[in-house]
Design an enzyme around this catalytic site. Structure first.
Site, short mmCIF file in Angstrom:
data_model
loop_
_atom_site.label_atom_id
_atom_site.label_comp_id
_atom_site.label_asym_id
_atom_site.label_seq_id
_atom_site.Cartn_x
_atom_site.Cartn_y
_atom_site.Cartn_z
N TYR A 153 0.84 -1.20 0.00
CA TYR A 153 0.00 0.00 0.00
C TYR A 153 0.88 1.25 0.00
O TYR A 153 0.65 2.19 -0.77
CB TYR A 153 -0.90 -0.06 1.23
CG TYR A 153 -1.84 1.10 1.43
CD1 TYR A 153 -3.08 1.12 0.81
CD2 TYR A 153 -1.51 2.17 2.26
CE1 TYR A 153 -3.97 2.17 1.02
CE2 TYR A 153 -2.38 3.22 2.48
CZ TYR A 153 -3.61 3.22 1.86
OH TYR A 153 -4.49 4.26 2.08
N1 LIG Z 1 -9.36 5.05 5.42
C1 LIG Z 1 -8.20 5.64 5.64
O1 LIG Z 1 -7.76 5.75 6.77
C2 LIG Z 1 -7.43 6.20 4.51
C3 LIG Z 1 -7.78 5.95 3.20
N2 LIG Z 1 -7.04 6.50 2.17
C4 LIG Z 1 -7.42 6.24 0.79
O2 LIG Z 1 -8.72 6.77 0.54
C5 LIG Z 1 -9.37 6.01 -0.46
C6 LIG Z 1 -10.74 5.56 0.03
O3 LIG Z 1 -10.58 4.81 1.20
P1 LIG Z 1 -11.82 4.37 2.12
O4 LIG Z 1 -12.98 5.23 1.86
O5 LIG Z 1 -11.28 4.27 3.48
O6 LIG Z 1 -12.07 2.88 1.56
P2 LIG Z 1 -13.40 2.02 1.45
O7 LIG Z 1 -12.97 0.60 1.38
O8 LIG Z 1 -14.40 2.43 2.45
O9 LIG Z 1 -13.95 2.44 0.01
C7 LIG Z 1 -13.21 2.13 -1.15
C8 LIG Z 1 -14.16 2.11 -2.33
O10 LIG Z 1 -13.37 1.79 -3.49
C9 LIG Z 1 -14.06 0.78 -4.23
N3 LIG Z 1 -13.11 -0.02 -5.01
C10 LIG Z 1 -12.20 -0.90 -4.54
N4 LIG Z 1 -11.57 -1.49 -5.57
C11 LIG Z 1 -12.07 -0.96 -6.70
C12 LIG Z 1 -11.83 -1.16 -8.08
N5 LIG Z 1 -10.93 -2.07 -8.51
N6 LIG Z 1 -12.52 -0.44 -8.98
C13 LIG Z 1 -13.46 0.46 -8.56
N7 LIG Z 1 -13.74 0.69 -7.28
C14 LIG Z 1 -13.06 -0.01 -6.36
C15 LIG Z 1 -14.76 -0.05 -3.15
O11 LIG Z 1 -15.81 -0.83 -3.73
C16 LIG Z 1 -15.24 1.01 -2.18
O12 LIG Z 1 -16.50 1.53 -2.54
C17 LIG Z 1 -8.43 4.85 -0.79
O13 LIG Z 1 -7.67 5.18 -1.93
C18 LIG Z 1 -7.54 4.78 0.43
O14 LIG Z 1 -6.29 4.22 0.15
C19 LIG Z 1 -5.97 7.29 2.42
C20 LIG Z 1 -5.59 7.58 3.69
C21 LIG Z 1 -6.29 7.07 4.83
C1 LIG Z 2 -6.00 2.69 6.10
C2 LIG Z 2 -4.66 2.76 5.39
C3 LIG Z 2 -4.12 1.40 5.08
C4 LIG Z 2 -3.69 3.57 6.22
C5 LIG Z 2 -3.17 3.09 7.39
C6 LIG Z 2 -2.29 3.86 8.13
C7 LIG Z 2 -1.92 5.11 7.70
C8 LIG Z 2 -0.98 5.95 8.47
O1 LIG Z 2 -0.51 5.49 9.52
O2 LIG Z 2 -0.70 7.07 8.05
C9 LIG Z 2 -2.45 5.60 6.51
O3 LIG Z 2 -2.11 6.84 6.06
C10 LIG Z 2 -3.34 4.82 5.75
O4 LIG Z 2 -3.82 5.29 4.58
#
Ligand SMILES: NC(=O)C1=CN([C@@H]2O[C@H](COP(=O)(O)OP(=O)(O)OC[C@H]3O[C@@H](n4cnc5c(N)ncnc54)[C@H](O)[C@@H]3O)[C@@H](O)[C@H]2O)C=CC1
Ligand SMILES: CC(C)c1ccc(C(=O)O)c(O)c1O
Length: 246
Positions: A153
């Protein structure tokens, strides 16, 4: 609230839930016609989600063919796309790098990095022709710092940051701006895949002493995606509660 995205079309990938849903809702409030791309788009509840997107399309961002077909359908329905938010992503395993299963590595790179490239590649041609575009890629603090036990990741998100910077420079005179946001951890379903120990360690790194809210990301993204973001491209906007001051 000001309708500064009135008349604009915004695609949000992974917009069915979590951060993507918060971003989609915020862009709708700013006046955009919102198109949601996600793996599965059934079961949308406009009362619960607070709005109705103009279009929902089943797309796998890790497939160039799927992305190109969806983009063509979006254009056929709406005629133009000004905003692309590349939010779809997965965590992959939480495991030491030397034990990381290679097929899981490939999957994380395919969705989190190749997916961003495929969506950008497809949208940029259209945006360049029109001389206007705003692309916001959702990276992560993990891509800036490298976070232990999520090496795939972290590598994918670092790739998103570097890709954004490179493409932004190429497009700097074309009216098409690409920026990233790098959030720290947010409470979403994705977080449930982390161990309690990792979650506590992540929180301990944040001087504000709390996790980020999806709405805070959405507020920042809505400004970066708008016309007032006019002299910033290739930049990484942090959402880290004071953790990243570099
Ligand atoms: N949750 C967190 O703490 C953090 C999340 N992010 C990033 O933010 C973004 C969203 O994360 P969340 O809302 O937490 O995740 P989530 O799992 O709640 O939502 C992700 C969405 O992306 C969709 N998805 C997954 N694979 C896909 C594909 N191949 N094609 C189309 N859609 C697809 C899923 O169906 C889901 O609706 C991600 O890129 C994640 O890496 C970044 C920093 C922190
Ligand atoms: C939820 C994702 C994998 C994640 C986890 C931890 C950190 C962090 O410690 O900063 C992130 O930025 C993430 O995107």
């Amino acid at each position: 609230m000001s309708q500064y995205l009135q008349g604009q079309t915004a695609i949000v990938t992974g917009g069915m839930r979590g951060i993507g849903l918060a971003i989609a809702r915020r862009l709708h409030v700013a006046g955009a016609q919102v198109v949601i791309w996600d793996l599965a788009v059934d079961g949308w509840n406009s009362t619960e989600n607070g709005f109705e997107p103009v279009l929902r399309q089943a797309v796998d961002v890790s497939s160039l063919a799927s992305v190109e077909a969806a983009f063509a359908q979006t254009l056929a329905r709406l005629g133009q796309v000004q905003i692309l938010v590349n939010n779809a992503g997965i965590n992959g395993p939480v495991v030491a790098s030397w034990e990381y299963p290679p097929d899981a590595w490939d999957k994380v790179i395919a969705i989190d990095l190749n997916g961003v490239f495929y969506c950008c590649r497809t949208a940029i041609a259209h945006m360049r022709e029109r001389g206007y575009g705003r692309i916001v890629n959702i990276a992560s603090m993990a891509g800036k710092e490298g976070v232990q036990y999520i090496s795939g990741y972290s590598a994918a998100k670092a790739g998103v940051i570097a890709f954004t910077k490179a493409a932004a420079k190429e497009l700097a005179q074309d009216g098409v701006m690409l920026n990233c946001v790098a959030p720290a951890m947010v409470e979403t379903p994705l977080m449930a895949e982390m161990t309690a120990e990792h979650i506590a360690a992540s929180k301990a790194k944040i001087p504000m002493g709390r996790f980020l809210k999806a709405e805070e990301i959405a507020n920042m993204v809505s400004w970066i995606a708008g016309p007032e973001c006019s002299f910033t491209t290739g930049f990484v906007f942090d959402l880290s509660g004071g953790r990243a001051t570099y």
